[in-house]
Design an enzyme around this catalytic site. Structure first.
Site, PDB file in Angstrom:
ATOM      1  CD  GLU A 280      -2.016   1.810   2.353  1.00 17.92           C
ATOM      2  OE1 GLU A 280      -1.455   2.913   2.230  1.00 17.92           O
ATOM      3  OE2 GLU A 280      -2.535   1.402   3.409  1.00 17.92           O
ATOM      4  CB  CYS A 317      -2.810   5.671   3.689  1.00 19.14           C
ATOM      5  SG  CYS A 317      -2.177   4.748   5.073  1.00 19.14           S
TER       6      CYS A 317
END
Lengths: 542, 542
Positions: A280, A317
């Site tokens: 990720e 994120c």
């Protein structure tokens, strides 16, 4: 059955001591490489204890132990594996005070937020325990034999998912608990039946050691093979490469920067046997403010936006780093209000001095772009790694022309893209890379436009939000924390939520096996009491 | 509902004419590149009609049309998509005679086998239609809002799988129907909601054109956007690379050689946006003959083995090309009997002269290995591409020492590995690469040994068989036709069976969406009537 669950044993809390050791298959081992320490996030001063980096023999031992543990661990009754995860969660709770204290020192994150992160981490372990107890992860399917079928009889064929093998986990800096040593990647790999070797994040070595104690205590209590878990200390290029090229490692979980993630992807693809990497990497999480939303509540949106942007010094994120809206007075109202909030922002200590420095360089690079205008800048706190909120605008023409303006600035910085009209806003969205999230804010008359945007946003992101903000990722069954490249290296999965364990499984079919040799999940009497697809029809538990 | 299924329309059979044209988004288009023809497999003579290879503009048009069709096609009611697949199957049945006739000419495969393959191909389309009608492919999940949860309310979050986008399919030589233009990859991608662009296999261009007529007629009848399907002619390096690097292509299905498969994997990974490649490449499908099995029925095993080996000139991905057994008189009985069968084998025409030549070179390379002994060789038929059955042995010491002896010989050749004892047999298995299948034959006293082998075989293969032969791949819910690298490029999937459509899907979460904007699969009233996980609990259809 020999491996049916036994009564849950009383939990002995692990000691909360920091020794500077790694954990290799149940033993505390001091590395043979260079000395390394976490820093106090606010002062930049090195913290005790010192750690030493793993040498090649340490990696070899951890991977060998993981491989040796694999067949025993994967064969465990799913409800025993569930109890193991629950015990880990209990130990984490026992260690909560020590974890919060140390993580606060190492990351600068507020204690209340870290206490919430302990809850989230234990909650995530318990969610996987629930999924294991339910058993849908086996994906069990039985197509019974049809001996009288013509022209050819059908053999008995059964299918289940088996775990891939030992998994290497690389923790993230920004969630020292929920995405680190005992975070979602470790929890989901363990739930899947995979032993785990974690590379500790250098920014919170002490927090990592404490978390490892929680898992190590549970491994011992449940009598599991020691190689189920190891924690190694070292840098990405050396230890990371060594881990990922070890032939026993069969999958990788990673959360971090795009450059580090892509380096792992390349290393994994270059192995004699390539392996999946779930990295990720980065996302600017576009937020569309449709005209009706701005007309109705520009100031309110600006308030909520700046709160989402500056939360945790913007180190998420899913931080809303990119806004898109049609130019006009309502957007001006939004920008004026947001600018006032940003100007008044006190700033926050970032996770490490290096992250703060990278953030400063990234925001300056964007601010110096000829098309970009700096609207507002918050205060710079006194700290070793000061994070200063930044708000900038750019016209869609310039944004579309330069893909570099899509780059993530990891911190509390946002770029607002001023569009001429809705078609240009659509066009700007079409030029976006893959994202973790995409958000639309709508007003009373925006429904038609929102509907038109939806197919586009679905293709750009793993999660689509309406009239909400992307920070805050629910750990549940329906969550997707993932998305098209380069938000992640594999859009077919999620790293948060119950589906995350599927990343570490693969299907195997068994043809014509004697009943005594069948895996338990596939026996006629369904000893695990799990949902199965029999002759095409789904049967829930008995 | 506007997109609820309407009554099934009568099917107008497509014309079975061969024109030498490709299909690009509903139009017959003659390529602008070099002329190419299939060969008569037995005579090696070029067949009419001539085809011309696709130029860059043809690829561009096909990919653009696929992208343009995507949003409409993926939004289709799943039962309409199911009916479309059923219509394709009906058209294929109408064309069966023409397909069998042409495929027999182009591949040399017996007509009875090809008639069976038509059945298999229509059966596989109908299986996917069933799965669509059932709706489990949506993987629908709903975590309802909890507005009163503390400390934070939970937003409404819902999840479904959406298709990846346009898919490029590369057909296989050995199944001109079931793994080609309308084969498993195309059927599963269409079922998933992905438009498909197929690269026709040069060895059966006419069969491909006929199959394309079946699908094209169904596209027209159901009023689908024309770009749902295109068929292009060209060579792998040129057309293949062009297709796989087109930014609109989002996934690839391939069955063929390891070198071609790995070239596609590399090209897909080197794209600015890497995409998944499902390449099924090569496998020698190890078969273990345990001592009890040989003691009980050595001759019977030899009979069944040689039948499986020589079926279809050995041109199966699951052909049993490697046997492992402990040396001794029972193995000698097996080898003597098998040698007699092989010596008496008449041979068969292979798919193409080039494949026959490659097979000859591969078997000679293995036969010339100093440790390998040639036991038996069948007759060489009169044909442009003669395939001759070959049986060879090697000692496990030599086999373990040279990984080249694991290479697939695509055809009716097998290598028998003589092991000193069971530990050495285990050791030889441990040295094997990933495989599509692994088989064990057992006798009355082999159960314990078989149980010990099982974890090892599970890790080496996608399908484990007992007392059966790997050729013949059931199309069902429990089948896995896949396996660890290098049998495939992605062990987490299967290319045969109902699970194959999962390869072309990814999950998306929707947070706080107004009910009117929710995808149908996720609306409260469950208009598709599909199984869903609501607040963690699985609900079958209403």
């Amino acid at each position: 059955m020999s491996n049916a669950p036994s009564p849950l044993q009383p939990v002995r809390p692990p000691a909360a001591d920091l020794t500077g050791a790694m954990f290799i298959a149940g033993r505390r081992v001091t590395g043979t490489g260079a000395e390394t320490r976490s820093l106090d996030a606010r002062t930049g001063q090195p913290l005790d204890p010192p750690y030493r980096q793993a040498g090649p023999a340490d990696v070899e031992q951890a991977c060998k132990a993981a491989e040796d543990a694999f067949d025993t661990y994967r064969d465990l009754h799913p409800r025993l594996r569930a109890r193991f995860l629950e015990t880990v969660a209990q130990h984490l709770t026992h260690l909560a005070d020590a974890l919060v204290e140390r993580a606060h020192q190492e990351t600068g994150l507020p204690k209340a937020r870290l206490a919430g992160e302990v809850e989230r981490t234990t909650g995530q372990l318990r969610l996987f325990a629930d999924v294991l107890a339910e058993g849908s992860g086996y994906g069990a399917r039985i197509d019974p034999a049809q001996p009288h079928r013509t022209p050819q009889p059908r053999p008995d064929i059964r299918q289940q998912h088996i775990p891939l093998g030992p998994v290497a986990v690389f923790g993230a800096s920004n969630f020292p608990l929920a995405f680190s040593v005992l975070g979602g990647d470790t929890a989901s790999a363990l739930a899947a039946g995979c032993p785990v070797v974690v590379k500790a994040h250098d920014a919170h070595l002490g927090t990592g050691e404490l978390a490892a104690q929680a898992i190590q205590a549970a491994v011992t209590e449940h009598g599991l093979p020691a190689g189920v878990f190891s924690l190694l200390v070292g840098d990405g290029p050396t230890l990371g490469t060594r881990l990922i090229t070890d032939p026993r490692i069969q999958a990788v979980g990673f959360t971090g920067s795009r450059s580090a993630g892509l380096a792992l992807v390349r290393a994994a693809a270059a192995r004699p046997q390539p392996i999946p990497v779930y990295a990720e990497m980065s996302s600017v999480n576009p937020v569309v403010l449709l005209p009706g939303a701005l007309a109705e509540r520009a100031a309110e949106l600006a308030d909520a936006f700046t709160a989402s942007l500056t939360l945790g010094a913007g180190q998420f994120c899913t931080n809303p780093g990119l806004l898109l809206a049609v130019d006009g007075p309502d957007l001006e109202t939004f920008l004026d209000t947001a600018s006032r909030f940003i100007d008044a922002d006190a700033g926050a200590t970032m996770l490490t001095p290096r992250i703060a420095e990278a953030y400063r360089i990234e925001t300056e690079a964007v601010a110096s772009h000829p098309g970009v205008r700096l609207l507002a800048r918050g205060a710079q706190p006194r700290s070793a790694g000061p994070g200063q909120a930044v708000l900038m605008t750019v016209h869609a023409d310039d944004f579309i022309a330069d893909p570099e303006l899509q780059r993530e600035m990891f911190g509390a910085a946002a770029l607002v893209v001023r569009c001429r009209d809705l078609p240009q806003l659509n066009d700007a969205l079409r030029h976006l890379e893959g994202q973790l999230t995409a958000t639309v804010h709508t007003g009373p008359n925006d429904t038609h436009e929102a509907q038109r945007l939806l197919p586009l946003l679905e293709r750009r992101a793993g999660r689509v939000l309406f009239n909400d903000w992307p920070t805050g990722v629910e750990v549940g069954h329906a969550m997707v924390h993932g998305g098209p490249y380069p938000a992640t290296s594999d859009p077919r999965t999620t790293s948060v939520g119950s589906r995350a364990l599927e990343r570490f499984l693969r299907p195997v079919a068994y043809q014509n096996l004697p009943h005594d040799l069948l895996p338990a999940a596939l026996r006629d009497d369904n000893p695990y009491d799990i949902p199965r697809r029999v002759d095409g029809a789904i049967h829930l538990t008995s």
